[in-house]
Design a protein around this motif. Structure first.
Motif, PDB file in Angstrom:
ATOM      1  N   PHE A  16       0.813  -0.941  -0.221  1.00 39.99           N
ATOM      2  CA  PHE A  16       0.021   0.056  -0.053  1.00 39.99           C
ATOM      3  C   PHE A  16       1.153   1.186   0.432  1.00 39.99           C
ATOM      4  CE2 PHE A  16      -2.641   2.913   2.052  1.00 39.99           C
ATOM      5  CZ  PHE A  16      -4.007   2.662   1.809  1.00 39.99           C
ATOM      6  N   ALA A  17       1.341   1.156   0.916  1.00 38.27           N
ATOM      7  CA  ALA A  17       2.840   1.910   0.988  1.00 38.27           C
ATOM      8  C   ALA A  17       3.523   2.106   0.127  1.00 38.27           C
ATOM      9  CB  ALA A  17       3.908   2.110   1.997  1.00 38.27           C
ATOM     10  N   ALA A  18       4.033   1.420  -1.068  1.00 37.47           N
ATOM     11  CA  ALA A  18       4.825   1.459  -1.983  1.00 37.47           C
ATOM     12  C   ALA A  18       4.188   2.545  -3.516  1.00 37.47           C
ATOM     13  CB  ALA A  18       5.044   0.619  -2.799  1.00 37.47           C
ATOM     14  N   GLN A  19       2.435   1.397  -3.125  1.00 39.74           N
ATOM     15  CA  GLN A  19       1.580   2.555  -3.972  1.00 39.74           C
ATOM     16  C   GLN A  19       1.452   4.055  -4.470  1.00 39.74           C
ATOM     17  OE1 GLN A  19       0.476   0.577  -6.777  1.00 39.74           O
ATOM     18  NE2 GLN A  19       0.074   2.860  -7.907  1.00 39.74           N
ATOM     19  N   ALA A  20       1.475   4.200  -3.127  1.00 42.03           N
ATOM     20  CA  ALA A  20       0.637   5.540  -2.824  1.00 42.03           C
ATOM     21  C   ALA A  20       1.704   6.063  -2.847  1.00 42.03           C
ATOM     22  CB  ALA A  20       0.677   5.971  -1.050  1.00 42.03           C
ATOM     23  N   HIS A  21       3.162   6.264  -2.680  1.00 37.26           N
ATOM     24  CA  HIS A  21       4.271   7.535  -2.967  1.00 37.26           C
ATOM     25  C   HIS A  21       5.378   6.700  -4.038  1.00 37.26           C
ATOM     26  CE1 HIS A  21       4.683   8.657   1.795  1.00 37.26           C
ATOM     27  NE2 HIS A  21       4.020   7.447   1.392  1.00 37.26           N
ATOM     28  N   GLN A  22       4.874   6.479  -5.579  1.00 38.14           N
ATOM     29  CA  GLN A  22       5.181   5.634  -6.520  1.00 38.14           C
ATOM     30  C   GLN A  22       5.186   7.189  -7.068  1.00 38.14           C
ATOM     31  OE1 GLN A  22       2.396   2.926  -8.267  1.00 38.14           O
ATOM     32  NE2 GLN A  22       4.697   2.640 -10.076  1.00 38.14           N
ATOM     33  N   GLY A  23       6.857   7.337  -7.344  1.00 36.62           N
ATOM     34  CA  GLY A  23       7.161   8.037  -7.626  1.00 36.62           C
ATOM     35  C   GLY A  23       7.996   9.451  -6.997  1.00 36.62           C
ATOM     36  N   GLN A  24       7.918   9.430  -5.954  1.00 37.33           N
ATOM     37  CA  GLN A  24       8.935  10.142  -5.214  1.00 37.33           C
ATOM     38  C   GLN A  24      10.147   9.297  -4.057  1.00 37.33           C
ATOM     39  OE1 GLN A  24       6.556  10.180  -0.921  1.00 37.33           O
ATOM     40  NE2 GLN A  24       4.623  11.549  -2.331  1.00 37.33           N
ATOM     41  N   LYS A  25      11.332  10.626  -4.578  1.00 35.91           N
ATOM     42  CA  LYS A  25      12.031   9.624  -4.247  1.00 35.91           C
ATOM     43  C   LYS A  25      12.529  10.896  -2.502  1.00 35.91           C
ATOM     44  CE  LYS A  25      13.315   8.774  -8.666  1.00 35.91           C
ATOM     45  NZ  LYS A  25      12.884   7.749  -8.988  1.00 35.91           N
ATOM     46  N   MET A  26      13.990  10.228  -2.230  1.00 32.89           N
ATOM     47  CA  MET A  26      14.259  10.128  -0.935  1.00 32.89           C
ATOM     48  C   MET A  26      14.552  12.039  -0.962  1.00 32.89           C
ATOM     49  SD  MET A  26      15.582   7.111   1.279  1.00 32.89           S
ATOM     50  CE  MET A  26      16.420   8.046   2.337  1.00 32.89           C
ATOM     51  N   PRO A  27      14.691  13.135  -0.071  1.00 35.57           N
ATOM     52  CA  PRO A  27      14.855  14.649  -0.144  1.00 35.57           C
ATOM     53  C   PRO A  27      16.111  14.536   0.020  1.00 35.57           C
ATOM     54  CG  PRO A  27      13.550  14.169   1.372  1.00 35.57           C
ATOM     55  CD  PRO A  27      13.627  12.547   1.004  1.00 35.57           C
ATOM     56  N   GLY A  28      16.644  15.746  -1.880  1.00 37.26           N
ATOM     57  CA  GLY A  28      17.638  15.122  -2.352  1.00 37.26           C
ATOM     58  C   GLY A  28      18.830  14.312  -3.065  1.00 37.26           C
ATOM     59  N   SER A  29      18.120  13.291  -3.320  1.00 39.67           N
ATOM     60  CA  SER A  29      18.647  12.058  -4.365  1.00 39.67           C
ATOM     61  C   SER A  29      17.596  11.446  -4.794  1.00 39.67           C
ATOM     62  CB  SER A  29      18.593  10.350  -2.766  1.00 39.67           C
ATOM     63  OG  SER A  29      17.133  10.108  -2.587  1.00 39.67           O
ATOM     64  N   GLU A  30      18.651  10.071  -5.546  1.00 40.57           N
ATOM     65  CA  GLU A  30      17.419   9.574  -6.957  1.00 40.57           C
ATOM     66  C   GLU A  30      16.560   8.318  -6.100  1.00 40.57           C
ATOM     67  OE1 GLU A  30      16.349  10.780  -9.748  1.00 40.57           O
ATOM     68  OE2 GLU A  30      16.730  12.246  -9.297  1.00 40.57           O
ATOM     69  N   VAL A  79      -6.962   5.081   5.121  1.00 36.35           N
ATOM     70  CA  VAL A  79      -5.658   4.304   5.912  1.00 36.35           C
ATOM     71  C   VAL A  79      -6.932   3.250   6.878  1.00 36.35           C
ATOM     72  CG1 VAL A  79      -4.128   3.980   7.719  1.00 36.35           C
ATOM     73  CG2 VAL A  79      -3.915   6.366   5.565  1.00 36.35           C
ATOM     74  N   LYS A  80      -8.053   4.280   7.079  1.00 37.00           N
ATOM     75  CA  LYS A  80      -9.390   3.397   8.414  1.00 37.00           C
ATOM     76  C   LYS A  80      -9.277   2.192   7.736  1.00 37.00           C
ATOM     77  CE  LYS A  80     -13.028   4.660  11.259  1.00 37.00           C
ATOM     78  NZ  LYS A  80     -13.858   5.325  11.455  1.00 37.00           N
ATOM     79  N   THR A  81     -10.044   2.358   6.575  1.00 38.03           N
ATOM     80  CA  THR A  81     -10.896   1.250   5.496  1.00 38.03           C
ATOM     81  C   THR A  81     -10.440   0.309   5.142  1.00 38.03           C
ATOM     82  OG1 THR A  81     -12.615   2.919   4.834  1.00 38.03           O
ATOM     83  CG2 THR A  81     -11.945   1.113   4.109  1.00 38.03           C
ATOM     84  N   LYS A  82      -9.230   0.737   4.823  1.00 42.63           N
ATOM     85  CA  LYS A  82      -8.089  -0.036   4.720  1.00 42.63           C
ATOM     86  C   LYS A  82      -7.460  -1.371   5.713  1.00 42.63           C
ATOM     87  CE  LYS A  82      -5.927  -2.545   0.863  1.00 42.63           C
ATOM     88  NZ  LYS A  82      -6.528  -2.600   0.300  1.00 42.63           N
ATOM     89  N   PHE A  83      -6.701  -0.630   6.895  1.00 43.71           N
ATOM     90  CA  PHE A  83      -6.112  -1.016   8.053  1.00 43.71           C
ATOM     91  C   PHE A  83      -6.745  -0.684   9.195  1.00 43.71           C
ATOM     92  CE2 PHE A  83      -3.389   0.039   4.466  1.00 43.71           C
ATOM     93  CZ  PHE A  83      -2.384  -1.070   4.046  1.00 43.71           C
ATOM     94  N   GLY A  84      -7.271  -0.193   9.675  1.00 46.13           N
ATOM     95  CA  GLY A  84      -8.369  -0.333  10.844  1.00 46.13           C
ATOM     96  C   GLY A  84      -8.596   1.284  11.430  1.00 46.13           C
TER      97      GLY A  84
END
Length: 180
Positions: A16-30, A79-84
């Motif tokens: 779920f997190a990987a999908q939600a953050h897809q395309g995001q990078k850690m600040p100052g990096s690739e 988040v509540k629906t998927k994880f409580g």
């Protein structure tokens, strides 16, 4: 020793997190942002191995999802629906209130985190441990000092949740002096 968390629950939150953050990078990096979440959850797993009294599923789901409401289009309700409700409340407590002035956000965040179970406190400790790496190249000296001081504030407020993570954070805060 009996494990106090489930791989299936972890994988569900990780995907779920990987999908939600897809395309995001850690600040100052690739580096893909999911790496940050992996590092935070790794810190929590290390603590759970030593301090088995905690609800590992709650701690790990929140460690993987802690930035979803703050940094993606994911809502509290999703988040509540998927994880409580417990996980959603934890993630919401770990989410900065952007309506507040920047200098008030940390105190507000810590107040809300302290209203949650200690597993949520553990996530905040693990998050700052993970973030106390070499600062991004574009940070000013003032920002670096302020970030270290926030680490001290987090340590003082939440250290009782996990002696293991508190010791790790204290060490990281000390090591961070090299950047000041």
């Amino acid at each position: 020793m009996k494990q106090n968390w489930s791989q299936e629950t972890y994988i569900k939150a990780y995907k779920f997190a990987a999908q939600a953050h897809q395309g995001q990078k850690m600040p100052g990096s690739e580096i893909p942002y999911i790496m940050h979440l992996s590092f935070v959850s790794m810190e929590v797993i290390a603590a759970l191995n030593v301090e088995a009294k905690s609800d590992g599923d709650l701690a790990l789901q929140c460690s993987l999802l802690h930035d979803t409401i703050e940094d993606t289009d994911i809502t509290f309700e999703q988040v509540k629906t998927k994880f409580g409700e417990s996980v959603a409340n934890g993630v919401l407590a770990l989410t900065k209130d952007e309506s507040l002035a920047k200098h008030l956000q940390m105190a507000d965040s810590l107040r809300r985190i302290k209203e949650q179970p200690q597993e949520i406190w553990m996530v905040k400790l693990a998050d700052r441990i993970t973030n106390l790496q070499a600062p991004p190249y574009y940070w000013t000296q003032e920002k670096i000092i302020r970030y270290r001081e926030e680490g001290i504030q987090i340590y003082k407020a939440l250290q009782d949740a996990s002696p293991f993570l508190a010791a790790r954070l204290a060490s990281k805060i000390e090591d961070y002096k090299t950047f000041v």
